[in-house]
Design an enzyme around this catalytic site. Structure first.
Site, PDB file in Angstrom:
ATOM      1  N   ARG A  17     -10.134 -29.753   0.673  1.00 15.35           N
ATOM      2  CA  ARG A  17      -9.527 -30.815   0.932  1.00 15.35           C
ATOM      3  C   ARG A  17      -8.171 -30.934   0.303  1.00 15.35           C
ATOM      4  O   ARG A  17      -7.299 -30.577   0.528  1.00 15.35           O
ATOM      5  CB  ARG A  17     -10.389 -32.133   0.548  1.00 15.35           C
ATOM      6  CG  ARG A  17     -10.046 -33.567   1.031  1.00 15.35           C
ATOM      7  CD  ARG A  17      -8.781 -33.930   0.362  1.00 15.35           C
ATOM      8  NE  ARG A  17      -9.071 -34.391  -1.168  1.00 15.35           N
ATOM      9  CZ  ARG A  17      -8.230 -34.830  -1.731  1.00 15.35           C
ATOM     10  NH1 ARG A  17      -7.076 -35.188  -1.375  1.00 15.35           N
ATOM     11  NH2 ARG A  17      -8.637 -34.764  -3.310  1.00 15.35           N
ATOM     12  N   ASP A  18      -8.318 -30.838  -1.157  1.00 15.24           N
ATOM     13  CA  ASP A  18      -6.987 -31.252  -2.060  1.00 15.24           C
ATOM     14  C   ASP A  18      -6.338 -29.969  -1.989  1.00 15.24           C
ATOM     15  O   ASP A  18      -4.905 -29.947  -2.201  1.00 15.24           O
ATOM     16  CB  ASP A  18      -7.575 -31.656  -3.443  1.00 15.24           C
ATOM     17  CG  ASP A  18      -6.306 -31.997  -4.279  1.00 15.24           C
ATOM     18  OD1 ASP A  18      -5.400 -32.554  -3.812  1.00 15.24           O
ATOM     19  OD2 ASP A  18      -6.452 -31.989  -5.369  1.00 15.24           O
ATOM     20  N   HIS A 211      -9.971 -33.432 -13.837  1.00 15.02           N
ATOM     21  CA  HIS A 211      -9.209 -32.820 -12.747  1.00 15.02           C
ATOM     22  C   HIS A 211      -7.919 -32.432 -13.143  1.00 15.02           C
ATOM     23  O   HIS A 211      -6.910 -33.231 -13.240  1.00 15.02           O
ATOM     24  CB  HIS A 211      -9.319 -33.870 -11.640  1.00 15.02           C
ATOM     25  CG  HIS A 211      -8.536 -33.573 -10.394  1.00 15.02           C
ATOM     26  ND1 HIS A 211      -9.021 -33.628  -9.235  1.00 15.02           N
ATOM     27  CD2 HIS A 211      -7.025 -33.054 -10.374  1.00 15.02           C
ATOM     28  CE1 HIS A 211      -8.086 -32.987  -8.053  1.00 15.02           C
ATOM     29  NE2 HIS A 211      -6.979 -32.845  -8.817  1.00 15.02           N
ATOM     30  N   HIS A 213      -4.544 -30.091 -13.414  1.00 15.57           N
ATOM     31  CA  HIS A 213      -3.563 -29.019 -12.539  1.00 15.57           C
ATOM     32  C   HIS A 213      -2.841 -28.409 -13.535  1.00 15.57           C
ATOM     33  O   HIS A 213      -2.854 -28.440 -14.902  1.00 15.57           O
ATOM     34  CB  HIS A 213      -2.500 -29.907 -11.752  1.00 15.57           C
ATOM     35  CG  HIS A 213      -2.834 -30.576 -10.740  1.00 15.57           C
ATOM     36  ND1 HIS A 213      -2.332 -30.139  -9.344  1.00 15.57           N
ATOM     37  CD2 HIS A 213      -3.911 -31.348 -10.331  1.00 15.57           C
ATOM     38  CE1 HIS A 213      -3.091 -31.118  -8.374  1.00 15.57           C
ATOM     39  NE2 HIS A 213      -4.269 -31.646  -9.004  1.00 15.57           N
ATOM     40  N   CYS A 244       0.851 -31.587  -5.284  1.00 17.50           N
ATOM     41  CA  CYS A 244       0.905 -33.007  -4.802  1.00 17.50           C
ATOM     42  C   CYS A 244       2.396 -33.287  -4.200  1.00 17.50           C
ATOM     43  O   CYS A 244       3.201 -32.914  -4.763  1.00 17.50           O
ATOM     44  CB  CYS A 244       0.955 -33.704  -6.072  1.00 17.50           C
ATOM     45  SG  CYS A 244       0.658 -35.553  -6.008  1.00 17.50           S
ATOM     46  N   ASN A 253      -4.463 -27.145  -8.488  1.00 15.67           N
ATOM     47  CA  ASN A 253      -5.520 -27.376  -9.322  1.00 15.67           C
ATOM     48  C   ASN A 253      -5.673 -26.149 -10.186  1.00 15.67           C
ATOM     49  O   ASN A 253      -5.388 -25.004  -9.625  1.00 15.67           O
ATOM     50  CB  ASN A 253      -6.559 -27.775  -8.589  1.00 15.67           C
ATOM     51  CG  ASN A 253      -6.399 -29.037  -7.831  1.00 15.67           C
ATOM     52  OD1 ASN A 253      -6.529 -30.224  -8.409  1.00 15.67           O
ATOM     53  ND2 ASN A 253      -6.503 -28.718  -6.388  1.00 15.67           N
TER      54      ASN A 253
END
Length: 305
Positions: A17-18, A211, A213, A244, A253
């Protein structure tokens, strides 16, 4: 001074997803499903499968129904399948497929909220309140993720009090888990610890995840800092996929392979087969035509050769 690190850590892989949502080239549904199935085969027990957002804004996720229909037919009881849901329309589309967890998301930065969600923090909470209520009524878990908890590309530094405010708002509308995200990767260990501590006033550490990055190469250090506070759940992305769209220069990430290697080296269990995981990351990297973003994966692949 001895530190009681968690004995076991849950990895939430967000690659499907991300990790893929901002890819310019279309990624076929079949490739996404191979990625998801490969992650599960490698031992991932929790993952973000897709998001039910408007295809106008995130074209890469336009196949969300196809992804979830496949999962519904091949669901494993020992895996938690999460979906991102921005509003009630998204929830109504997602509910057909019975995801295990619904993810709602707010920002600790007003400016980022406006850029990312086109509304204020308060308005975003109002938008998510009926989603959380509907999800809980249907028996789904509700995870709230807070972006820009240590820094914002528009506001600069973000304070722990700003994070605490959003933590309380999300808990008040029904979030059962809080993800503390360093969306642009500017965080350093003490700042990340302070952001995490902001959540502990409202929720047990067992229900908090990190979470991080890796824009400035701090993600593993920040993961270690979170572990020192007792955090035992982390969002990671196979091969370091992701970025992002609203944070210029923000890289992916932290790579799942890098985190797993560190945890295993510390004697912390994850239930993940690192060799299988490396192969999964290499396959998706090859498909995307880019270098693998995981240093551990690159080292192990070179060793294989």
């Amino acid at each position: 001074m001895s530190i009681d690190y968690p004995q076991q850590v849950t990895i939430i892989d967000v690659g499907a997803r991300d990790g893929l949502q901002n890819e310019k080239q279309p990624v076929p549904t079949e490739v996404k499903l191979q990625l998801i199935d490969g992650l599960i085969d490698a031992g991932i027990k929790k993952l973000e499968a897709t998001s039910f957002v408007s295809p106008k804004w995130v074209p890469q996720m336009a196949d969300n129904s196809d992804i979830m229909a496949h999962i519904a037919q091949n669901r494993r009881d020992d895996v938690c399948y999460s979906v991102l849901v921005p509003n009630m329309r998204g929830f109504d589309n997602a509910v057909t497929y019975r995801p295990d967890e619904v993810v709602i998301f707010a920002s600790a930065s007003e400016a980022f909220s406006q850029k990312n969600l086109n509304c204020s923090i308060a308005e975003s909470i109002e938008r998510f309140a009926p989603v959380a209520a509907a999800a809980k009524a249907q028996g789904f878990k509700v995870r709230g993720v807070i972006s820009c908890t240590v820094g914002c590309p528009y506001e600069g530094e973000v304070t722990p009090s700003q994070v605490a405010y959003v933590c309380k708002q999300l808990i008040d509308i029904g979030a059962e888990h809080l993800g503390i995200a360093d969306t642009i990767g500017v965080g350093t260990p003490i700042k990340v610890q302070n952001a995490l501590k902001s959540a502990f006033d409202y929720i047990d550490v067992a229900n908090v995840s990190g979470h991080f990055h890796d824009t400035y190469g701090q993600a593993l250090a920040n993961t270690l800092a979170a572990l020192q506070l007792g955090v035992s759940q982390f969002d990671t992305s196979v091969a370091g996929l992701g970025g992002c769209p609203y944070a210029k220069g923000a890289t992916g990430n932290v790579a799942t392979e890098d985190v797993v290697y560190m945890l295993h080296g510390m004697g912390i269990k994850t239930g993940i087969d690192l060799d299988k995981l490396v192969s999964v990351g290499e396959r998706i990297s090859e498909f995307l035509g880019r270098d693998n973003g995981s240093r551990v994966a690159r080292a192990l692949i070179n060793k294989r050769k």
